[in-house]
Motif scaffolding. Structure first.
Motif, PDB file in Angstrom:
ATOM      1  N   ALA A 648      24.515  13.754  23.938  1.00 51.71           N
ATOM      2  CA  ALA A 648      24.123  14.475  22.725  1.00 51.71           C
ATOM      3  C   ALA A 648      24.262  15.986  22.874  1.00 51.71           C
ATOM      4  O   ALA A 648      24.074  16.723  21.903  1.00 51.71           O
ATOM      5  CB  ALA A 648      22.677  14.122  22.369  1.00 51.71           C
ATOM      6  N   ASN A 649      24.599  16.454  24.048  1.00 53.36           N
ATOM      7  CA  ASN A 649      24.719  17.891  24.294  1.00 53.36           C
ATOM      8  C   ASN A 649      26.123  18.216  24.787  1.00 53.36           C
ATOM      9  O   ASN A 649      26.750  17.415  25.485  1.00 53.36           O
ATOM     10  CB  ASN A 649      23.701  18.342  25.344  1.00 53.36           C
ATOM     11  N   PRO A 650      26.624  19.392  24.436  1.00 55.79           N
ATOM     12  CA  PRO A 650      27.955  19.774  24.928  1.00 55.79           C
ATOM     13  C   PRO A 650      27.907  20.082  26.421  1.00 55.79           C
ATOM     14  O   PRO A 650      26.838  20.329  26.987  1.00 55.79           O
ATOM     15  CB  PRO A 650      28.271  21.039  24.117  1.00 55.79           C
ATOM     16  N   PRO A 651      29.054  20.063  27.093  1.00 57.57           N
ATOM     17  CA  PRO A 651      29.089  20.424  28.510  1.00 57.57           C
ATOM     18  C   PRO A 651      28.661  21.878  28.704  1.00 57.57           C
ATOM     19  O   PRO A 651      28.713  22.699  27.780  1.00 57.57           O
ATOM     20  CB  PRO A 651      30.564  20.232  28.892  1.00 57.57           C
ATOM     21  N   PHE A 652      28.231  22.195  29.918  1.00 51.07           N
ATOM     22  CA  PHE A 652      27.999  23.594  30.276  1.00 51.07           C
ATOM     23  C   PHE A 652      29.363  24.255  30.415  1.00 51.07           C
ATOM     24  O   PHE A 652      30.236  23.770  31.139  1.00 51.07           O
ATOM     25  CB  PHE A 652      27.242  23.694  31.603  1.00 51.07           C
ATOM     26  N   GLN A 653      29.551  25.372  29.731  1.00 50.47           N
ATOM     27  CA  GLN A 653      30.831  26.077  29.790  1.00 50.47           C
ATOM     28  C   GLN A 653      30.592  27.550  30.099  1.00 50.47           C
ATOM     29  O   GLN A 653      29.748  28.197  29.475  1.00 50.47           O
ATOM     30  CB  GLN A 653      31.599  25.935  28.468  1.00 50.47           C
ATOM     31  N   ASN A 654      31.328  28.044  31.084  1.00 49.38           N
ATOM     32  CA  ASN A 654      31.225  29.440  31.484  1.00 49.38           C
ATOM     33  C   ASN A 654      32.629  30.007  31.680  1.00 49.38           C
ATOM     34  O   ASN A 654      33.420  29.454  32.459  1.00 49.38           O
ATOM     35  CB  ASN A 654      30.439  29.567  32.793  1.00 49.38           C
ATOM     36  N   GLU A 655      32.915  31.112  30.963  1.00 48.22           N
ATOM     37  CA  GLU A 655      34.231  31.732  31.069  1.00 48.22           C
ATOM     38  C   GLU A 655      34.171  32.985  31.948  1.00 48.22           C
ATOM     39  O   GLU A 655      33.179  33.725  31.921  1.00 48.22           O
ATOM     40  CB  GLU A 655      34.762  32.113  29.685  1.00 48.22           C
ATOM     41  N   PHE A 656      35.253  33.186  32.701  1.00 48.66           N
ATOM     42  CA  PHE A 656      35.320  34.391  33.523  1.00 48.66           C
ATOM     43  C   PHE A 656      36.771  34.833  33.640  1.00 48.66           C
ATOM     44  O   PHE A 656      37.706  34.038  33.510  1.00 48.66           O
ATOM     45  CB  PHE A 656      34.702  34.162  34.901  1.00 48.66           C
ATOM     46  N   ILE A 657      36.932  36.137  33.856  1.00 50.61           N
ATOM     47  CA  ILE A 657      38.255  36.737  33.987  1.00 50.61           C
ATOM     48  C   ILE A 657      38.368  37.344  35.380  1.00 50.61           C
ATOM     49  O   ILE A 657      37.506  38.119  35.805  1.00 50.61           O
ATOM     50  CB  ILE A 657      38.490  37.819  32.919  1.00 50.61           C
ATOM     51  N   LEU A 658      39.442  36.988  36.072  1.00 47.45           N
ATOM     52  CA  LEU A 658      39.720  37.575  37.378  1.00 47.45           C
ATOM     53  C   LEU A 658      40.850  38.581  37.233  1.00 47.45           C
ATOM     54  O   LEU A 658      41.920  38.258  36.706  1.00 47.45           O
ATOM     55  CB  LEU A 658      40.108  36.494  38.386  1.00 47.45           C
ATOM     56  N   ILE A 659      40.602  39.793  37.705  1.00 49.22           N
ATOM     57  CA  ILE A 659      41.609  40.853  37.672  1.00 49.22           C
ATOM     58  C   ILE A 659      42.158  40.977  39.087  1.00 49.22           C
ATOM     59  O   ILE A 659      41.446  41.347  40.026  1.00 49.22           O
ATOM     60  CB  ILE A 659      40.982  42.176  37.211  1.00 49.22           C
ATOM     61  N   ILE A 660      43.418  40.628  39.265  1.00 50.22           N
ATOM     62  CA  ILE A 660      43.994  40.483  40.593  1.00 50.22           C
ATOM     63  C   ILE A 660      44.384  41.834  41.167  1.00 50.22           C
ATOM     64  O   ILE A 660      45.111  42.616  40.550  1.00 50.22           O
ATOM     65  CB  ILE A 660      45.218  39.544  40.561  1.00 50.22           C
ATOM     66  N   GLN A 661      43.890  42.096  42.390  1.00 47.61           N
ATOM     67  CA  GLN A 661      44.144  43.343  43.091  1.00 47.61           C
ATOM     68  C   GLN A 661      44.776  43.053  44.455  1.00 47.61           C
ATOM     69  O   GLN A 661      44.731  41.936  44.960  1.00 47.61           O
ATOM     70  CB  GLN A 661      42.820  44.102  43.309  1.00 47.61           C
ATOM     71  N   HIS A 662      45.376  44.092  45.052  1.00 44.16           N
ATOM     72  CA  HIS A 662      45.849  43.976  46.431  1.00 44.16           C
ATOM     73  C   HIS A 662      44.658  43.770  47.364  1.00 44.16           C
ATOM     74  O   HIS A 662      43.567  44.314  47.120  1.00 44.16           O
ATOM     75  CB  HIS A 662      46.585  45.246  46.864  1.00 44.16           C
ATOM     76  N   LYS A 663      44.875  43.032  48.415  1.00 47.87           N
ATOM     77  CA  LYS A 663      43.837  42.929  49.430  1.00 47.87           C
ATOM     78  C   LYS A 663      43.639  44.281  50.098  1.00 47.87           C
ATOM     79  O   LYS A 663      44.609  45.023  50.295  1.00 47.87           O
ATOM     80  CB  LYS A 663      44.246  41.902  50.501  1.00 47.87           C
ATOM     81  N   PRO A 664      42.418  44.616  50.460  1.00 48.38           N
ATOM     82  CA  PRO A 664      42.191  45.859  51.193  1.00 48.38           C
ATOM     83  C   PRO A 664      42.964  45.836  52.503  1.00 48.38           C
ATOM     84  O   PRO A 664      43.268  44.783  53.060  1.00 48.38           O
ATOM     85  CB  PRO A 664      40.674  45.851  51.447  1.00 48.38           C
ATOM     86  N   GLU A 665      43.289  47.022  52.986  1.00 48.27           N
ATOM     87  CA  GLU A 665      44.081  47.138  54.211  1.00 48.27           C
ATOM     88  C   GLU A 665      43.457  46.350  55.358  1.00 48.27           C
ATOM     89  O   GLU A 665      44.152  45.682  56.110  1.00 48.27           O
ATOM     90  CB  GLU A 665      44.195  48.614  54.618  1.00 48.27           C
ATOM     91  N   LYS A 666      42.133  46.377  55.470  1.00 46.08           N
ATOM     92  CA  LYS A 666      41.469  45.708  56.572  1.00 46.08           C
ATOM     93  C   LYS A 666      41.689  44.212  56.527  1.00 46.08           C
ATOM     94  O   LYS A 666      41.886  43.571  57.541  1.00 46.08           O
ATOM     95  CB  LYS A 666      39.969  46.023  56.546  1.00 46.08           C
ATOM     96  N   GLU A 667      41.691  43.634  55.320  1.00 47.47           N
ATOM     97  CA  GLU A 667      41.869  42.200  55.185  1.00 47.47           C
ATOM     98  C   GLU A 667      43.298  41.774  55.437  1.00 47.47           C
ATOM     99  O   GLU A 667      43.576  40.634  55.741  1.00 47.47           O
ATOM    100  CB  GLU A 667      41.415  41.748  53.800  1.00 47.47           C
ATOM    101  N   LYS A 668      44.233  42.692  55.267  1.00 49.05           N
ATOM    102  CA  LYS A 668      45.628  42.349  55.540  1.00 49.05           C
ATOM    103  C   LYS A 668      45.908  42.257  57.024  1.00 49.05           C
ATOM    104  O   LYS A 668      46.943  41.763  57.431  1.00 49.05           O
ATOM    105  CB  LYS A 668      46.552  43.406  54.928  1.00 49.05           C
ATOM    106  N   GLY A 669      44.996  42.742  57.838  1.00 48.39           N
ATOM    107  CA  GLY A 669      45.191  42.670  59.283  1.00 48.39           C
ATOM    108  C   GLY A 669      46.104  43.743  59.833  1.00 48.39           C
ATOM    109  O   GLY A 669      46.570  43.657  60.962  1.00 48.39           O
ATOM    110  N   LYS A 670      46.388  44.805  59.035  1.00 50.01           N
ATOM    111  CA  LYS A 670      47.262  45.875  59.525  1.00 50.01           C
ATOM    112  C   LYS A 670      46.518  46.764  60.507  1.00 50.01           C
ATOM    113  O   LYS A 670      45.337  47.024  60.350  1.00 50.01           O
ATOM    114  CB  LYS A 670      47.760  46.722  58.343  1.00 50.01           C
ATOM    115  N   LYS A 671      47.226  47.221  61.509  1.00 44.39           N
ATOM    116  CA  LYS A 671      46.623  48.119  62.489  1.00 44.39           C
ATOM    117  C   LYS A 671      46.498  49.523  61.916  1.00 44.39           C
ATOM    118  O   LYS A 671      47.367  49.998  61.201  1.00 44.39           O
ATOM    119  CB  LYS A 671      47.458  48.147  63.757  1.00 44.39           C
ATOM    120  N   SER A 672      45.419  50.144  62.241  1.00 49.90           N
ATOM    121  CA  SER A 672      45.212  51.521  61.780  1.00 49.90           C
ATOM    122  C   SER A 672      46.090  52.462  62.585  1.00 49.90           C
ATOM    123  O   SER A 672      46.437  52.175  63.729  1.00 49.90           O
ATOM    124  CB  SER A 672      43.745  51.916  61.950  1.00 49.90           C
ATOM    125  N   PRO A 673      46.457  53.619  62.011  1.00 46.98           N
ATOM    126  CA  PRO A 673      47.253  54.601  62.759  1.00 46.98           C
ATOM    127  C   PRO A 673      46.500  55.033  64.006  1.00 46.98           C
ATOM    128  O   PRO A 673      45.273  55.046  64.040  1.00 46.98           O
ATOM    129  CB  PRO A 673      47.391  55.766  61.770  1.00 46.98           C
TER     130      PRO A 673
END
Length: 826
Positions: A648-673
């Motif tokens: 007798a009740n509608p499903p629970f519905q939740n909408e969300f928007i993901l804005i895709i960004q580059h991974k931070p340098e640290k997460e990419k595993g790049k070595k620092s200068p």
């Protein structure tokens, strides 16, 4: 032979307890050395490749027999009701079949769950399947016989070659493939156990069809008879390169060599069941008995002991669907003490949950991977309680229709990304794969039902398990609680050892450079009082809300997500922890992708993998942002959650928007200068070698060996875990030193007045060995650092057990003169 003579031959084979006895019986009957009386198993000459290349564990092959017995019971109930097992009206799974055939209310909320049955009902239904152990008592190179009897549908003598003794239909396909509530999809049950049956691989089969299921009398008028045979392996001869399996089929074999029928006889009943510790003592009007002669199982001790079959059978069939009785018939004593009820691991855990499991467990997770839905259950045992429920080889079990199909060992819990080393011996994950398509089953499982198939699909599943465990807040909290408890008990004990080692470091320039982080760790864990004040979560069977955390209904959540990572979205709800994985009326969810026009399509159809987990009112959705998504994209999702009670009740519905960004340098595993040389002043720019963080070290004595998997030769155990409050790749170690090591005790026995000194030598020396192994990993393993290090520490320290005290004591006392040194050089 007359009917009575054939029946007597059958009874002698049933009660034979060795291969030699079986061979002698068949020789006396005049069949053993007559090739024409033996028919190819499956009517295929080259059958060893199919029959011999299956389960590489005797216990897994045995479970196949028990699973087939369950299938025979369900098939019988289906046929008695006149239901075509392949039709749309047939049950769609094991639990649905159990509910429909054995319960008064098959549509109830708890239908099909034997954990909800009374003990009396479980015991009564279990009488339909009897597994009993006979023959040899435990001894070197001697193995017992294992008998599996069921009161299922049974087979007629003429149908045995096409059912129990077959290798599939004419095209080699499983004859059960289209029946969803039985498990014989790969035709493994009949032959997987053969390779473990003694030298000749002898197996006995006798069966009689349920008279209610016999509609038409066959051309020979023997459909109501018992049919029986013995399977044997024949060695290759001439140019043959492999063995072959044949079974005794002497009836009319003179007219058609190797194409005869099995022996049969008329009898109202046959003693194929056991009672208590008495084998062959219960008569059956129909059914099947399979006897595995001298079965080479690793678990040949008394069935209920640590070396017996009770626990392995529980573990390999965690969701039996139907219980059975397990009998130990090799010993005398109080009869009832030799008969045991086997309900499956999940039922046992449910019954014992107050004593064995941490509060709130198991916890669920229902990920969608490559469009396929999985159901994870994470069990966390109370300290030192897991050993009677699981073993180290099976930390993660994959199941299909309640039976194990493969597993991962418990080292997965100590992976760097998981970091649950303190809980390694207290965790079990069951992955229910019953919702997978047949194609997905083929991609994941090898037909032997022991191994998982290597490849991208398995890798994705393993990554999902690792990610779920690594981000499981409940497990993280439990590990910190275990650490805190240990520190509270042992903190003062480690001060003398730490003081000595730090003094050693000061006097060694090499060690002082290694142990830059050798400072004492403070007790940073929360107190027992605060922990005790936390209230146990009480969820609802059917939730009344499911929404974003700290956001009103109807609001769209916007947040950033990183390219090629997992986005995690938090929700709050009042649902039970098992809302999404329970057997009856479970909740379900779908993730939709919405385009600019507002049209929806399922995210899994667009290549998104995702999963939803529940823990104490917090739901976490993780979405894999795959490489097909471009940086800068705005992706609109909608999560829909519902259950059968929300009509007798509608499903629970939740909408969300993901804005895709580059991974931070640290997460990419790049070595620092490269930066300037380090100073002695700590700071964010400092890149000086961090060194090995000083481990906490605790003594273990013989009374606690089982808890730490120690024996008299064990020396040092290292446990790796995530460092609380550190970056995700930071780990810390805890050491346990076996102070009742046999070599240490022998040194003390010879020098009793030096006990304290010798204890110190052993403890300090082992600690240094363990730390050196950690440092070696840190310096020389760029990838997979610390993976498997617990095993390396245990193995090397065990090897050094006899040597460590003489090395420290004797070489430390050496006062070599120059001429002696010269002799050593030469």
């Amino acid at each position: 032979m007359s009917n009575e003579e054939i029946k007597e031959l059958c009874l002698r084979l049933i009660k034979a307890e060795t291969e030699d006895a079986v061979i002698e019986i068949i020789k006396q009957a005049g069949y053993w050395d007559k090739p024409e009386c033996w028919r190819y198993y499956g009517d295929k000459e080259n059958n060893y490749s199919a029959a011999g290349n299956q389960a590489d564990e005797a216990e897994a092959a045995l479970v196949e027999k028990i699973t087939n017995a369950r299938g025979a019971i369900l098939m019988n109930e289906c046929a008695v009701r006149g239901i075509d097992p392949k039709s749309e009206t047939a049950p769609k799974g094991v639990n649905e079949a159990v509910a429909e055939f054995f319960e008064e209310n098959p549509k109830g909320e708890l239908a099909g769950q034997i954990k909800e049955w009374s003990k009396e009902k479980r015991r009564e239904i279990a009488k339909n399947i009897s597994v009993y152990i006979t023959g040899h008592k435990p001894a070197k190179d001697l193995f017992p016989c294992i008998n599996i009897a069921d009161k299922g549908e049974g087979q007629t003598p003429l149908r045995l070659p096409h059912t129990i003794l077959s290798l599939g239909d004419k095209e080699g396909k499983s004859i059960k493939r289209e029946i969803p509530f039985v498990h014989g999809k790969w035709n493994m049950g009949g032959t997987a156990a053969l390779i473990y049956c003694g030298r000749q691989n002898l197996q006995f089969v006798v069966s009689k069809r349920n008279p209610k299921l016999i509609k038409d009398v066959d051309r020979k008028g023997i459909d109501g008879n018992w049919g029986f045979t013995v399977v044997r392996r024949e060695d290759p001869v001439g140019n043959e390169t492999s063995s072959t399996y044949k079974y005794l089929a002497p009836v009319e074999a003179e007219e058609a060599h190797g194409k005869g029928d099995v022996l049969n006889f008329s009898s109202d009943t046959l003693p194929i069941f056991a009672k208590y510790n008495e084998p062959y003592s219960v008569e059956a009007e129909w059914g099947t008995l399979i006897k595995l002669y001298e079965y080479e199982t690793r678990y040949k001790q008394n069935v209920q002991g640590s070396g017996g079959l009770l626990r392995p059978l529980d573990l390999l069939a965690p969701d039996l669907g139907l219980p059975f009785r397990l009998h130990e018939c090799r010993y005398e004593g109080t009869p009832g003490s030799f008969e045991h009820q086997v309900n499956g691991l999940r039922v046992r855990l449910h019954d014992d949950r107050g004593n064995s499991l941490e509060p709130g467990y198991p916890t669920p997770h229902t990920p969608v991977i490559d469009g396929e839905t999985f159901f994870f259950s994470v069990y966390a045992f109370k300290d030192d309680k897991a050993k009677t429920y699981r073993d180290s080889e099976k930390g993660v079990i994959f199941t299909l229709n309640g039976q194990s199909q493969g597993w991962l060992d418990d080292r997965i819990f100590t992976r760097n990304k998981v970091g649950l080393g303190f809980l390694k011996n207290s965790l079990l994950v069951i992955v229910n794969c019953s919702g997978l398509t047949y194609r997905a089953q083929e991609r994941l499982f090898v037909n032997d039902r022991v191994h998982l198939r290597k490849g991208p699909f398995r890798d994705k599943i393993e990554d999902e398990i690792i990610d779920h465990l690594a981000n499981h807040q409940g497990l993280s909290d439990l590990q910190e609680e275990r650490k805190r408890k240990l520190k509270a008990e042992k903190l003062d004990d480690s001060k003398p050892l730490e003081s000595v080692l730090q003094n050693v470091f000061k006097h060694s320039s090499a060690l002082s450079k290694i142990f830059l982080k050798g400072q004492r760790l403070s007790n940073a864990f929360k107190s027992e009082r605060v922990k005790g004040d936390e209230k146990e979560y009480k969820g609802k069977q059917y939730p009344t809300y499911f929404k974003f955390k700290k956001l009103e209904y109807g609001k769209v959540l916007e947040r950033e997500a990183y390219h090629e990572t997992r986005a995690r979205i938090g929700f709050e709800t009042d649902a039970d922890n098992d809302y999404l994985i329970r057997r009856t009326n479970p909740g379900s969810y779908k993730l939709f992708l919405k385009d600019e026009e507002g049209n929806s399509s399922e995210a899994k159809q667009k290549g998104f993998d995702y999963g939803l987990s529940l823990l104490n009112g917090i739901a976490t959705l993780n979405v894999d942002i795959n490489s097909k998504i471009a940086v800068g994209d705005r992706i609109r999702f909608m999560l829909e959650v519902t259950d059968p009670m929300r009509i007798a009740n509608p499903p629970f519905q939740n909408e969300f928007i993901l804005i895709i960004q580059h991974k931070p340098e640290k997460e990419k595993g790049k070595k620092s200068p490269r930066s300037k040389p380090p100073t002695t002043i700590p700071g964010k720019d400092r890149d000086q070698t961090a060194g090995v963080k000083f481990p906490e070290i605790y003594q273990v004595h013989e009374k606690d060996w089982d808890k730490y998997d120690f024996n008299k030769y064990s020396a040092l155990k290292g446990i790796k875990s995530k460092a609380k409050g550190e970056e995700s790749d930071e780990v810390e170690f805890t050491f346990y030193v076996n102070m009742d090591n046999i070599y240490l005790q022998h040194e003390i026995k010879d020098n009793i007045n030096e006990k304290k000194t010798l204890d110190a030598y052993f403890e300090f020396g082992m600690a240094l060995l363990g730390i050196s192994i950690i440092y070696d990993d840190q310096q020389n393993r760029d990838e997979n650092r610390y993976d498997g290090i617990e095993d390396r520490i245990a193995e090397f320290s065990r090897a050094m057990g006899p040597m460590i005290i003489p090395l420290i004591k004797e070489f430390g006392d050496l006062d070599l003169k120059s001429e002696e040194l010269e002799q050593l050089r030469n």
